[in-house]
Enzyme design. Sequence first.
Site, PDB file in Angstrom:
ATOM      1  N   ASN A  11       0.859  -1.184   0.000  1.00 11.02           N
ATOM      2  CA  ASN A  11       0.000   0.000   0.000  1.00 11.02           C
ATOM      3  C   ASN A  11       0.899   1.239   0.000  1.00 11.02           C
ATOM      4  O   ASN A  11       1.478   1.582   1.022  1.00 11.02           O
ATOM      5  CB  ASN A  11      -0.893  -0.042   1.255  1.00 11.02           C
ATOM      6  CG  ASN A  11      -1.743   1.203   1.402  1.00 11.02           C
ATOM      7  OD1 ASN A  11      -1.821   2.019   0.487  1.00 11.02           O
ATOM      8  ND2 ASN A  11      -2.381   1.339   2.554  1.00 11.02           N
ATOM      9  N   TRP A  12       0.981   1.872  -1.160  1.00 10.88           N
ATOM     10  CA  TRP A  12       1.898   3.012  -1.296  1.00 10.88           C
ATOM     11  C   TRP A  12       1.306   4.295  -0.718  1.00 10.88           C
ATOM     12  O   TRP A  12       1.969   5.319  -0.666  1.00 10.88           O
ATOM     13  CB  TRP A  12       2.289   3.194  -2.770  1.00 10.88           C
ATOM     14  CG  TRP A  12       3.103   2.039  -3.315  1.00 10.88           C
ATOM     15  CD1 TRP A  12       3.611   0.986  -2.607  1.00 10.88           C
ATOM     16  CD2 TRP A  12       3.486   1.823  -4.681  1.00 10.88           C
ATOM     17  NE1 TRP A  12       4.291   0.133  -3.447  1.00 10.88           N
ATOM     18  CE2 TRP A  12       4.240   0.622  -4.721  1.00 10.88           C
ATOM     19  CE3 TRP A  12       3.283   2.530  -5.873  1.00 10.88           C
ATOM     20  CZ2 TRP A  12       4.776   0.119  -5.910  1.00 10.88           C
ATOM     21  CZ3 TRP A  12       3.812   2.025  -7.061  1.00 10.88           C
ATOM     22  CH2 TRP A  12       4.558   0.838  -7.079  1.00 10.88           C
ATOM     23  N   LYS A  13       0.034   4.263  -0.351  1.00  8.96           N
ATOM     24  CA  LYS A  13      -0.637   5.426   0.259  1.00  8.96           C
ATOM     25  C   LYS A  13      -0.405   6.686  -0.595  1.00  8.96           C
ATOM     26  O   LYS A  13      -0.285   6.581  -1.813  1.00  8.96           O
ATOM     27  CB  LYS A  13      -0.148   5.628   1.696  1.00  8.96           C
ATOM     28  CG  LYS A  13      -0.206   4.342   2.516  1.00  8.96           C
ATOM     29  CD  LYS A  13      -0.002   4.587   3.984  1.00  8.96           C
ATOM     30  CE  LYS A  13       0.139   3.269   4.702  1.00  8.96           C
ATOM     31  NZ  LYS A  13       0.077   3.379   6.135  1.00  8.96           N
ATOM     32  N   HIS A  99      -9.414   0.414   5.166  1.00  5.41           N
ATOM     33  CA  HIS A  99      -8.087   0.685   5.744  1.00  5.41           C
ATOM     34  C   HIS A  99      -8.241   1.631   6.939  1.00  5.41           C
ATOM     35  O   HIS A  99      -9.077   2.540   6.923  1.00  5.41           O
ATOM     36  CB  HIS A  99      -7.164   1.300   4.689  1.00  5.41           C
ATOM     37  CG  HIS A  99      -5.744   1.345   5.152  1.00  5.41           C
ATOM     38  ND1 HIS A  99      -5.264   2.343   5.957  1.00  5.41           N
ATOM     39  CD2 HIS A  99      -4.717   0.482   4.962  1.00  5.41           C
ATOM     40  CE1 HIS A  99      -3.987   2.100   6.240  1.00  5.41           C
ATOM     41  NE2 HIS A  99      -3.632   0.977   5.649  1.00  5.41           N
ATOM     42  N   GLU A 101      -6.681   4.125   7.922  1.00  3.42           N
ATOM     43  CA  GLU A 101      -6.599   5.569   7.662  1.00  3.42           C
ATOM     44  C   GLU A 101      -7.907   6.083   7.069  1.00  3.42           C
ATOM     45  O   GLU A 101      -8.319   7.216   7.323  1.00  3.42           O
ATOM     46  CB  GLU A 101      -5.398   5.859   6.761  1.00  3.42           C
ATOM     47  CG  GLU A 101      -4.094   5.697   7.541  1.00  3.42           C
ATOM     48  CD  GLU A 101      -2.946   5.094   6.777  1.00  3.42           C
ATOM     49  OE1 GLU A 101      -2.931   5.164   5.539  1.00  3.42           O
ATOM     50  OE2 GLU A 101      -2.048   4.538   7.441  1.00  3.42           O
ATOM     51  N   GLU A 171      -5.089  -5.507  10.686  1.00  2.25           N
ATOM     52  CA  GLU A 171      -4.105  -4.450  10.878  1.00  2.25           C
ATOM     53  C   GLU A 171      -4.409  -3.705  12.174  1.00  2.25           C
ATOM     54  O   GLU A 171      -5.229  -2.769  12.171  1.00  2.25           O
ATOM     55  CB  GLU A 171      -4.167  -3.461   9.710  1.00  2.25           C
ATOM     56  CG  GLU A 171      -3.892  -4.090   8.363  1.00  2.25           C
ATOM     57  CD  GLU A 171      -3.307  -3.073   7.399  1.00  2.25           C
ATOM     58  OE1 GLU A 171      -2.178  -3.268   6.963  1.00  2.25           O
ATOM     59  OE2 GLU A 171      -3.970  -2.062   7.125  1.00  2.25           O
ATOM     60  N   GLY A 177       2.518   1.892  10.735  1.00  2.00           N
ATOM     61  CA  GLY A 177       3.454   2.998  10.567  1.00  2.00           C
ATOM     62  C   GLY A 177       4.150   3.411  11.850  1.00  2.00           C
ATOM     63  O   GLY A 177       4.779   4.472  11.904  1.00  2.00           O
ATOM     64  N   SER A 217       3.643  -2.513  10.407  1.00  2.00           N
ATOM     65  CA  SER A 217       5.101  -2.481  10.589  1.00  2.00           C
ATOM     66  C   SER A 217       5.778  -3.803  10.238  1.00  2.00           C
ATOM     67  O   SER A 217       6.718  -4.230  10.910  1.00  2.00           O
ATOM     68  CB  SER A 217       5.449  -2.035  12.017  1.00  2.00           C
ATOM     69  OG  SER A 217       4.962  -0.726  12.243  1.00  2.00           O
ATOM     70  N   GLY A 239       4.918   1.231   4.798  1.00  2.00           N
ATOM     71  CA  GLY A 239       6.239   1.859   4.656  1.00  2.00           C
ATOM     72  C   GLY A 239       7.271   1.001   3.938  1.00  2.00           C
ATOM     73  O   GLY A 239       7.993   1.493   3.051  1.00  2.00           O
TER      74      GLY A 239
HETATM   75  C1  PEP Z   1      -0.623  -0.222   6.005  1.00  2.00           C
HETATM   76  O1  PEP Z   1      -0.616   0.894   5.519  1.00  2.00           O
HETATM   77  O2  PEP Z   1      -1.572  -0.970   5.746  1.00  2.00           O
HETATM   78  C2  PEP Z   1       0.465  -0.632   6.877  1.00  2.00           C
HETATM   79  C3  PEP Z   1       0.396  -1.790   7.460  1.00  2.00           C
HETATM   80  O3  PEP Z   1       1.507   0.264   7.042  1.00  2.00           O
HETATM   81  P1  PEP Z   1       2.957  -0.046   7.723  1.00  2.00           P
HETATM   82  O4  PEP Z   1       3.457  -1.325   7.091  1.00  2.00           O
HETATM   83  O5  PEP Z   1       3.783   1.132   7.373  1.00  2.00           O
HETATM   84  O6  PEP Z   1       2.733  -0.215   9.178  1.00  2.00           O
END
Ligand code: PEP
Length: 256
Positions: A11-13, A99, A101, A171, A177, A217, A239
């Site tokens: 997921n490049w967000k 998600h 976010e 998640e 993050g 993470s 990330g």
């Molecule tokens: C995500 O955006 O779904 C995610 C898990 O981010 P990160 O790996 O940066 O924690």
Amino acid sequence: MSKRKPFVGGNWKMNLHGSEAQALASALNAGFAHAAQVDAAVFPAFPYLASVGAALAAGGHKIKLGAQDGYFQPNGAFTGEVSLSMLKDVGVKVLLTGHSERRHVLHECDELINRKTRAGLDAGLEVILCVGEKLEQREQGQTDAINAGQTALGLAGVKADQMSRVTIAYEPVWAIGTGKNATPADAQAAHVAIRRVLAGLYGDAIAQGVRIQYGGSVKPANAKELFSQPDIDGGLIGGASLKAEDFLGILNAAVK
Ligand code: PEP
């Protein structure tokens, strides 16, 4: 080790401008040698879906093109939104819904997430429905209840024969993050509880076939241990999906 084919998404967000996104897609094409063992997808920002899709096509579509969001209405007066048929038009195969976010920064509710999930499946897309508890909910022992509620509400009205195109991403919000991740044992326990919810909704045979990714993470250094848990079927990566070397390390860690 899971009995399902692992699925790893990047997921490049709201990161990576056009040439960076294309270069990353090309580097992933060049370095990903395990498409037979691991399903992979990347989720670039909307303006670069077509160019990243073209870069992935040049590598033989080993890596699927995904969208971070999509609206459930087919067309019309919805300023700023993008329809699922538009996404399909530019080659999108996988849709992310729920998600954290979008839930907690953009304030999407379970009903909207459910509409997007159903519309994505009705449009023929694969859907990754994300669920997960906040830190205070974990501290109050509500992890399984939160995941159960988000899973059941997110899937309301989804038909049994659509479930082969559904992936759940567990998640924990506090792990996204932040550099903190659930221990493999805690993540495994949450995945077992989510699978139990799926079994209650669709029966055991379907529940056993649904892939449940872990996200939060994940890095090359911790991916193998997480992915070796029997109910962790790959990951959703933020990330660490922005650098070819790191994401390739995580993709390789998912090979059984
Ligand atoms: C995500 O955006 O779904 C995610 C898990 O981010 P990160 O790996 O940066 O924690």
